[in-house]
Design a protein around this motif. Structure first.
Motif, PDB file in Angstrom:
ATOM      1  N   UNK A   1       0.989  -0.939   0.417  1.00 63.74           N
ATOM      2  CA  UNK A   1      -0.101   0.128  -0.071  1.00 63.74           C
ATOM      3  C   UNK A   1       1.117   1.446   0.238  1.00 63.74           C
ATOM      4  N   UNK A   2       2.262   1.361   1.042  1.00 57.97           N
ATOM      5  CA  UNK A   2       2.839   2.104   0.988  1.00 57.97           C
ATOM      6  C   UNK A   2       3.551   2.531  -0.198  1.00 57.97           C
ATOM      7  N   UNK A   3       4.004   1.514  -0.926  1.00 57.40           N
ATOM      8  CA  UNK A   3       4.409   1.950  -2.396  1.00 57.40           C
ATOM      9  C   UNK A   3       3.653   1.886  -3.793  1.00 57.40           C
ATOM     10  N   UNK A   4       2.719   2.321  -3.410  1.00 56.96           N
ATOM     11  CA  UNK A   4       2.155   2.335  -4.481  1.00 56.96           C
ATOM     12  C   UNK A   4       1.584   3.939  -4.389  1.00 56.96           C
ATOM     13  N   UNK A   5       1.557   4.361  -3.211  1.00 57.07           N
ATOM     14  CA  UNK A   5       1.330   5.546  -2.517  1.00 57.07           C
ATOM     15  C   UNK A   5       1.756   6.730  -3.106  1.00 57.07           C
ATOM     16  N   UNK A   6       3.260   6.054  -2.884  1.00 58.46           N
ATOM     17  CA  UNK A   6       4.269   6.599  -3.324  1.00 58.46           C
ATOM     18  C   UNK A   6       4.606   7.236  -4.535  1.00 58.46           C
ATOM     19  N   UNK A   7       4.100   6.220  -5.504  1.00 58.49           N
ATOM     20  CA  UNK A   7       4.045   6.304  -6.481  1.00 58.49           C
ATOM     21  C   UNK A   7       3.132   7.104  -6.986  1.00 58.49           C
ATOM     22  N   UNK A   8       2.131   7.421  -6.797  1.00 58.34           N
ATOM     23  CA  UNK A   8       1.038   8.071  -7.015  1.00 58.34           C
ATOM     24  C   UNK A   8       1.411  10.208  -7.045  1.00 58.34           C
ATOM     25  N   UNK A   9       0.655  11.284  -7.117  1.00 63.41           N
ATOM     26  CA  UNK A   9       0.839  12.205  -7.138  1.00 63.41           C
ATOM     27  C   UNK A   9       0.614  13.132  -6.118  1.00 63.41           C
ATOM     28  N   UNK A  10       0.255  12.399  -5.703  1.00 62.02           N
ATOM     29  CA  UNK A  10      -0.590  12.496  -3.820  1.00 62.02           C
ATOM     30  C   UNK A  10       0.543  13.648  -2.771  1.00 62.02           C
ATOM     31  N   UNK A  11       0.777  14.281  -2.759  1.00 63.22           N
ATOM     32  CA  UNK A  11       2.242  14.973  -1.725  1.00 63.22           C
ATOM     33  C   UNK A  11       1.709  14.912  -0.677  1.00 63.22           C
ATOM     34  N   UNK A  12       3.337  13.729   0.082  1.00 64.18           N
ATOM     35  CA  UNK A  12       3.530  13.073   0.557  1.00 64.18           C
ATOM     36  C   UNK A  12       2.435  12.210   1.226  1.00 64.18           C
ATOM     37  N   UNK A  13       2.434  12.084   0.455  1.00 68.18           N
ATOM     38  CA  UNK A  13       1.205  10.194   0.517  1.00 68.18           C
ATOM     39  C   UNK A  13       2.310   9.470   0.778  1.00 68.18           C
ATOM     40  N   UNK A  14       2.380   8.374   1.883  1.00 73.54           N
ATOM     41  CA  UNK A  14       3.313   7.002   1.840  1.00 73.54           C
ATOM     42  C   UNK A  14       4.444   7.557   2.539  1.00 73.54           C
ATOM     43  N   UNK A  15       5.345   8.506   2.095  1.00 73.07           N
ATOM     44  CA  UNK A  15       6.516   8.975   2.348  1.00 73.07           C
ATOM     45  C   UNK A  15       6.939   8.538   3.750  1.00 73.07           C
ATOM     46  N   UNK A  16       6.455   9.031   4.667  1.00 74.70           N
ATOM     47  CA  UNK A  16       6.007   8.592   6.314  1.00 74.70           C
ATOM     48  C   UNK A  16       6.446   7.149   6.740  1.00 74.70           C
ATOM     49  N   UNK A  17       6.209   7.023   5.646  1.00 73.86           N
ATOM     50  CA  UNK A  17       5.717   4.761   5.909  1.00 73.86           C
ATOM     51  C   UNK A  17       7.061   4.343   5.589  1.00 73.86           C
ATOM     52  N   UNK A  18       8.206   5.187   4.804  1.00 72.37           N
ATOM     53  CA  UNK A  18       9.757   4.143   4.622  1.00 72.37           C
ATOM     54  C   UNK A  18       9.911   4.324   5.554  1.00 72.37           C
ATOM     55  N   UNK A  19      10.790   4.948   6.413  1.00 71.04           N
ATOM     56  CA  UNK A  19      11.359   4.383   7.757  1.00 71.04           C
ATOM     57  C   UNK A  19      10.677   3.605   8.542  1.00 71.04           C
ATOM     58  N   UNK A  20       9.697   3.874   8.801  1.00 71.77           N
ATOM     59  CA  UNK A  20       8.941   3.179   9.762  1.00 71.77           C
ATOM     60  C   UNK A  20       8.879   1.501   9.200  1.00 71.77           C
ATOM     61  N   UNK A  21       7.962   1.238   8.095  1.00 71.98           N
ATOM     62  CA  UNK A  21       8.574  -0.370   7.454  1.00 71.98           C
ATOM     63  C   UNK A  21       9.662  -0.459   7.173  1.00 71.98           C
ATOM     64  N   UNK A  22      10.734   0.300   7.171  1.00 73.78           N
ATOM     65  CA  UNK A  22      12.111  -0.539   6.643  1.00 73.78           C
ATOM     66  C   UNK A  22      12.555  -0.201   7.966  1.00 73.78           C
ATOM     67  N   UNK A  23      14.091  -0.543   6.899  1.00 69.21           N
ATOM     68  CA  UNK A  23      14.882  -0.681   7.843  1.00 69.21           C
ATOM     69  C   UNK A  23      16.339  -0.237   6.793  1.00 69.21           C
ATOM     70  N   UNK A  24      16.475   0.701   7.722  1.00 73.53           N
ATOM     71  CA  UNK A  24      17.904   2.316   7.993  1.00 73.53           C
ATOM     72  C   UNK A  24      19.067   1.242   7.356  1.00 73.53           C
ATOM     73  N   UNK A  25      20.137   1.832   5.897  1.00 75.75           N
ATOM     74  CA  UNK A  25      20.814   0.926   5.229  1.00 75.75           C
ATOM     75  C   UNK A  25      21.620   1.849   5.417  1.00 75.75           C
TER      76      UNK A  25
END
Length: 333
Positions: free
Chosen positions: A201-225
């Motif tokens: 759901x997050x990756x689809x939201x990030x690919x859309x034009x919706x400003x800011x949609x999903x971006x805040x979930x990137x660090x929450x759902x992943x692991x920093x490298x």
């Protein structure tokens, strides 16, 4: 319900493969077909016109808000992602994936999210691992996975990677793919889509034009490298997706092979810059040695001669490395 959405992805060698695929599609296909071919950003594309001459189905270039129509091939335009959303196709300037816009993974993920078991994913000729993550999403949601036989593809990277990471339903030469899609479209399927993961759901939201949609979930759902994004130099987050997926905090997406390939390109650019610097150092040291000799400062001139020789030797080694031929077997390995 029956499968009525066919999403197709291709890259290198894709025009030839797509022509053969479209030529095999039946004229009474009761499904919409959406095609993404990786292409350079900017300019225009003649792909829709090329494919229109290849088969019996009408072919159109996608515009924003275009409804999905059965018996029609919809072709993604350059510079925009094509996203399936609420029965229509939307064009998005969302972050590039593996350096591409449009991107195969973006189309595949969005189709998996909204259509689930109704989706047939098709991966054709191309390099690296583009399309693998998107095809995995299609399978997770109950869709069907079709792949061009690697030995039949001009470039086998995309088919090979899907076969290694996704349980594929059919592997056939591209000349047989259109007819196979026609048969698969007619199959009834249970309306039992797999669950929608937070990551999908997050990756689809990030690919859309919706400003800011999903971006805040990137660090929450992943692991920093400690890896950085080749597009923006931002920190990359590793997502818990099959085969490993990476996203930076502004949304650029990378698969492992594409990321490694991008790093290789950055390294080569850095080496060419180093070679240019050595050539400039050689030229400057030679000029300064000549100037010192004209002024009667022989010891100073000899020091500049030494620096010139060191730079020449280093430049020779670097040039040999950059220009030496690479065997196909070494490149593939």
């Amino acid at each position: 319900m029956h499968r009525d959405l066919v999403v197709v992805g291709a890259s290198a060698g894709g025009v030839e493969a797509l022509r053969a695929f479209v030529a095999g599609l039946p004229a009474d296909l009761s499904a919409a077909v959406v095609v993404v071919l990786h292409m350079p950003a900017g300019g225009s594309s003649a792909l829709a016109a090329i494919l229109a001459r290849s088969g019996e189905l009408p072919v159109v270039a996608v515009h924003d808000g275009m409804p999905l129509e059965h018996g029609r091939v919809h072709v993604a335009p350059p510079s925009f992602h094509t996203v399936v959303q609420d029965g229509v196709l939307r064009l998005s300037r969302g972050p590039a994936e593996n350096g591409h816009r449009p991107a195969v993974n973006v189309l595949f993920r969005s189709a998996a999210l909204v259509a689930g078991p109704a989706v047939i994913g098709v991966v054709l000729s191309g390099t690296l691992d583009d399309g693998t993550a998107g095809m995995a999403a299609i399978k997770t949601r109950g869709g069907l996975a079709l792949v061009q036989s690697p030995e039949d593809a001009l470039y086998s990277g995309m088919p090979d990677n899907v076969l290694r990471h996704v349980p594929v339903d059919h592997v056939v030469p591209v000349a047989e793919m259109g007819a196979l899609v026609g048969r698969c479209v007619g199959e009834d399927v249970l309306d039992g889509a797999g669950p929608v993961s937070e990551v999908l759901r997050m990756e689809v939201e990030v690919s859309r034009d919706d400003a800011g949609a999903g971006f805040g979930d990137v660090p929450r759902l992943g692991r920093a490298t400690n890896l950085t994004c080749p597009d923006c130099s931002g920190s990359l987050v590793e997502l818990p997706a099959g085969g490993g997926q990476y996203r930076c905090l502004v949304g650029h997406g990378w698969t492992p092979e594409a990321l490694l390939d991008a790093y290789d390109g950055g390294l080569e650019r850095a080496l060419w810059m180093a070679l240019r610097t050595l050539e400039e150092k050689t030229s400057l040291a030679r000029r300064m040695a000549s100037h010192s000799r004209r002024g009667g400062r022989e010891l100073v001139a000899e020091r500049y001669d030494s620096q010139e020789q060191e730079a020449l030797a280093a430049a020779s080694v670097l040039r040999e490395h950059l220009l030496k031929p690479v065997l196909r077997e070494e490149a593939e390995a």
